[in-house]
Design an enzyme around this catalytic site. Structure first.
Site, PDB file in Angstrom:
ATOM      1  N   HIS A 131       0.813  -1.225   0.000  1.00  0.00           N
ATOM      2  CA  HIS A 131       0.000   0.000   0.000  1.00  0.00           C
ATOM      3  C   HIS A 131       0.845   1.273   0.000  1.00  0.00           C
ATOM      4  CE1 HIS A 131      -3.818  -2.049   0.284  1.00  0.00           C
ATOM      5  NE2 HIS A 131      -3.347  -2.796   1.284  1.00  0.00           N
TER       6      HIS A 131
ATOM      7  N   GLU B 212      -8.077   5.029  -7.514  1.00  0.00           N
ATOM      8  CA  GLU B 212      -7.057   5.323  -8.510  1.00  0.00           C
ATOM      9  C   GLU B 212      -7.635   6.045  -9.725  1.00  0.00           C
ATOM     10  OE1 GLU B 212      -8.388   0.999  -9.220  1.00  0.00           O
ATOM     11  OE2 GLU B 212      -8.107   2.375  -7.548  1.00  0.00           O
TER      12      GLU B 212
END
Length: 336
Positions: free
Chosen positions: A211, A242
């Site tokens: 992450h 995203e």
């Protein structure tokens, strides 16, 4: 019960020992008066800065610096500029009085006045000085508070509109900007374009490198997209996860496709001979573009959906691509 008198801080400036002693005896008998004596005029300004008087009693004729010069020096010192000055002079001279008042004196007494009158004048001038100081302090605190509140409101507005990870606009910011630009384009009959874009196979990147690396990738992509926007009116927002959105005011289909293609190439180029990018592996993005000159019958939500559908088509056709949505009319998507 009478209200307690505020304490008067009285500085006496006089070179005559007998006068100083008399004033000490007269004023020292009052518990609400604190005394400080300066027998040399040369030391008076610094002594006043240190003692912080609420009233200055001073002689007019003194060796070295006379009372007139001393008055001028008080008024030149910022912290003493508004401290009341009471002149104690041996002469009841109208010309001297006029000069003293022109230089900033607050009162003029022939020494030595009756005790009751002197104390009353000291209390009056001291009370005025204390009130002014309290008022100035309150005003200063109010101004500081207002500035801090204004700064906090600006910061809050920024925080409410900025994505914490990337520093670009967040979804709230996008919704507000899109509504504003849609209304403006409607009023001015101008074209408006929207680009929806998404990092290709980001879950695979995130799973492979973790992450922390995933967050860095999103930040780096946001920076790359920002570099491609040339006008202050172009707005980049993180739409979610995203996915990003770019609002392009006063931009038609051809212009929006150029911007989208420039963004696609910039992101693709991050991993090509650019070790400073910090990415762990090559990354690409897909782009969906919708363009429209909004009318009263147009639907803003449909335009967002059209750009999103074009993005889906770019993904379906192999990713790392730019696709334009069908033209829209009256809020409906039409076949190309």
């Amino acid at each position: 019960m009478t209200e307690k008198q505020p304490q008067a801080r009285v500085m006496i400036v006089d070179d005559q020992p007998m006068v100083l002693e008399k004033l000490r005896l007269v004023l020292g008998a009052h518990s609400d008066i604190v005394l400080h004596v300066a027998s040399r005029a040369e030391e008076a300004v610094e002594a006043a800065r240190s003692f912080r008087p609420t009233v200055i009693l001073q002689d007019l004729i003194m060796p070295g610096i006379d009372g007139y010069e001393l008055l001028a020096r008080y008024r030149e010192a910022e912290e003493l500029a508004h401290v009341p000055v009471v002149i104690l002079s041996a002469h009841d001279d109208a010309v001297a009085k006029e000069r003293c008042f022109l230089l900033g004196a607050n009162d003029y007494l022939v020494k030595l006045p009756e005790t009751i009158e002197l104390v009353a004048r000291i209390r009056y001038h001291s009370g005025a000085c204390i009130s002014r100081t309290e008022r100035d302090q309150a005003f200063h605190l109010l101004m500081v508070s207002q500035r801090e509140l204004a700064a906090a409101n600006v910061l809050l507005a920024k925080l409410n509109g900025i994505d914490e990870l990337t520093g670009v606009g967040n979804r709230r910011s996008f919704d507000a900007a899109m509504a504003a630009e849609w209304s403006r384009a409607q009023r001015q009959s101008k074209p408006l374009s929207l680009v929806m874009c998404d990092i290709d196979l980001f879950k695979r990147y995130n799973d492979a490198f973790g992450h922390v690396a995933g967050d860095f990738c999103i930040k780096r992509i946001a920076a790359a997209l920002t570099e491609q926007l040339r006008r202050p009116s172009d707005k980049l927002s993180r739409y979610g996860g995203e996915e990003f959105a770019i609002i392009l005011p006063d931009t038609d289909q051809a212009g929006a496709l150029l911007v989208a293609e420039g963004c696609r190439m910039r992101v693709e180029g991050l991993a090509q001979g650019e070790s400073s990018s910090g990415l762990r592996s090559p990354v690409t993005m897909s782009f969906g573009v919708a363009s429209l000159s909004p009318t009263r019958d147009s639907d803003m939500t449909a335009m967002v959906e059209a750009a999103d559908a074009a993005l889906f088509e770019a993904k379906r056709s192999g990713r790392n691509a730019v696709r334009h949505a069908m033209e829209m009319r009256a809020g409906q998507r039409l076949n190309a």
